[in-house]
Design a protein around this motif. Sequence first.
Motif, short mmCIF file in Angstrom:
data_model
loop_
_atom_site.label_atom_id
_atom_site.label_comp_id
_atom_site.label_asym_id
_atom_site.label_seq_id
_atom_site.Cartn_x
_atom_site.Cartn_y
_atom_site.Cartn_z
N THR A 49 41.42 14.14 38.78
CA THR A 49 42.27 14.11 40.00
C THR A 49 41.74 13.32 40.95
O THR A 49 42.26 12.96 42.09
N ARG A 85 48.50 20.02 49.13
CA ARG A 85 49.90 20.30 48.49
C ARG A 85 49.83 20.68 47.17
O ARG A 85 50.79 21.29 46.62
N ASN A 86 48.58 20.23 46.22
CA ASN A 86 48.52 20.62 44.84
C ASN A 86 47.18 20.90 44.27
O ASN A 86 47.02 21.35 43.19
N HIS A 122 44.44 19.15 44.14
CA HIS A 122 43.95 17.87 43.46
C HIS A 122 42.58 17.57 44.31
O HIS A 122 42.63 17.26 45.54
N LEU A 140 43.02 17.25 34.77
CA LEU A 140 44.52 17.19 34.53
C LEU A 140 44.88 17.29 33.12
O LEU A 140 45.97 18.02 32.59
N LYS A 141 44.28 16.35 32.18
CA LYS A 141 44.54 16.38 30.71
C LYS A 141 43.27 15.87 30.11
O LYS A 141 42.24 15.15 30.50
N GLU A 175 45.97 20.41 28.67
CA GLU A 175 46.72 19.86 29.65
C GLU A 175 46.92 20.97 30.88
O GLU A 175 47.34 22.01 30.32
N GLU A 182 48.34 23.43 33.65
CA GLU A 182 49.73 23.75 33.79
C GLU A 182 49.85 23.63 35.41
O GLU A 182 48.79 23.80 36.13
N PRO A 183 51.14 23.63 35.91
CA PRO A 183 51.48 23.40 37.41
C PRO A 183 50.95 24.60 37.92
O PRO A 183 51.26 25.69 37.55
N GLU A 184 50.08 24.51 38.88
CA GLU A 184 49.39 26.01 39.54
C GLU A 184 50.43 26.54 40.45
O GLU A 184 51.50 25.94 41.11
N LYS A 185 50.63 27.96 40.29
CA LYS A 185 51.53 28.66 40.92
C LYS A 185 50.98 29.02 42.17
O LYS A 185 50.00 29.85 42.46
N SER A 186 51.61 28.67 43.36
CA SER A 186 50.91 29.02 44.53
C SER A 186 51.60 30.27 45.24
O SER A 186 52.97 30.45 44.70
#
Length: 695
Positions: free
Chosen positions: A312, A345-346, A348, A503-504, A515, A517-521
């Motif tokens: 990131t 926001r993510n 990173h 990220l990967k 890879e 996974e999108p983090e769950k906030s």
Amino acid sequence: MERRDPFVQKLARSDKYHHRKPRRLVRLFKFMLGAGLLGLCAAGILLLYLYQADLPLADSDRNSLLIDSKGDTIAVFSDGGRNRENVDLEQISPWLIKSTLATEDRQFYKHFGFDLKGMTRAVLVNLKEMGKVQGASTLTQQLARNLYLSHERTWSRKMKEAIYTAQLEMKYSKADILRMYLNEIYYGHGAYGIEAAAKMYFGKHAKDLSLAESAMLAGVPKGPTYYSPLNHMKNAKDRQRTVLSALVDTGDITQAEADQAYNEMLKFQSPKQRPPVDKAPYFRDYVKNIVIGDLGFDEAMLEHGGLNIYTTLDPDAQKAAEAAVSSELASTPELEAALISIDPRNGHIRALVGGANYTESQYNHVFAKTRQPGSSFKPIMYLTALASGKMTGASKFSSQPTLFHYDDNRKTYSPKNFGDKYLGEIDMRQAIAASDNIYAVNTILTVGAEKVIEMGRKMGITSPMQPVPSLALGTSPISPFEMATAFAVISNQGRNVKAVAVLKITDEKGHVLYEAEPEKSEQIVPPAAAYVLTRLMESVFETGGTGNRVSNEIKRPVAGKTGTTSTDAWLVGFTPELSTAVWVGYDKGKTLGTTESRKAAPIFAKYTEQALEKVPPKIFPIPDDVVSVYIDPETGKLATADCPEKKLEVFVRGTEPTQFCEEHGKGKAEPVPVPVKDEKESHSWWSDLKRWWMD
């Protein structure tokens, strides 16, 4: 029966022998001719095979790569932490090339990979000395060994070395082999290749090396530690003299030129000036720990598996972070710093600087859980108060020397304000801006220390926190990484976010091995509470705020909090795009002077502006459950037309004042219809924009 004379019989036998001898010689000749032809055929086939066969993947090519958010390689994982920059021969000083050839391989352009005369001479010398005192490896042999083999002394390794040497000579020109050698050879201190070495030792490009500098560097590879001028200057000078003498022998220079070069005073870079091993060495080490410790990859796989690790890290933000830290710490020896910046926001991680200079110390201060955050911890407590509904931005306490009683009145606590400055009756905005300790302790006793700890855990703080009144003043050590993560929650409208670096991961063929996974906030506090706190924290950079001295350097909406102890200085803050923690201090616990304690704020300001240089300024998003009203600063009630001062303040809907001020007139109370600009306050274009937006 006739009896033959023995002499006659002997002559007969001799005659038969002489007739048989030519036939044997013919057969022997035919055999040797056939064997020779067969050998030539075999040699030809072998040479053809070696020419057509691919060389193995070079060891350096099997190293895994660290890749930034823009797809560029920023570091190489290897057991040596390689610092390497490849250049063409035209970009290397002719003196360095001549010095290397004169010292390492004078017959380079004449042999086919093996110096037979040199090998014979070395064998004779070694036999005479009864031991191995002289070697005869050519540059091609050294290159084959460095690229494809270990340095173990076995017959199988020597056989492979010979094969790879022959292949290199078949497949590449002499110029290519020399270029590869000069880009591959180790010059000590993590520098592989002459370009990296020139920058590391002298702070210049390889093409700019002088005769004296070239002779010094050409002597290092024989023993990178023993002949390093940074470790053993006498050994390095002796070796330099040997190289210069070799140049005299080959006719490249005169003895007078050699003497002049030897006596030249060389200027080496100081440790602080030397470039790091990689562009982001502290980040590289952090990712290595994640890949091995958290993701379960084997260390050998990481170093020699040819992995591509996509991260990131933003190269522009990283460059800005390193520049900001370097500019503020350049004039202060031994002072350390840490900077960690996260996209709220993510999650990173956009930039990470773990210390003042990686070459001097590899300790990553970003993750040091030994530093007290001081007043920079207070926003976590104030968020607890706002989210609970027990307090608002207009809640007041008296800032004066106070003896607090707690633990059922069995214990007391008597904090002081910095410089013994007390402000009297103040609200939360004033308390945050001035970093008032009395107000902070009143707050933690109102909401409860256990609740503050619970909030801290939800925001990402894992370090131990003690449920005592002094927690409000940041007495529990917390790492910069945790602080940036916690403040990201405030910027992200009350949603927690887990920091992400990798990220990967793919193998050398592009197959995805991992890879993220999108983090769950999770929404841990109402967005309105986070926004109200954000607005209150913006006052830190306004008139009277502890960060006001750097407000002119920041040209965008920003919120934050300073923190200072006797040994630590902090500024933790955020914009809509970045949550950043900056820490400054000494490793040995040395007390900070006034100058050192003011380093964190300018580092934060310089980094934030530079990292977001290409990003247009944005105001913080305003949630639905936020209301703005004018209040009378003295009473905290709704302002009327009779109030001499009015202040626009934000509240979580339902917590705003409902009563009008009656202290400044007995007429009918009416709310003020238009904003009134307070000339005492520091304003900027975004402050006016926010006021217009909220009206």
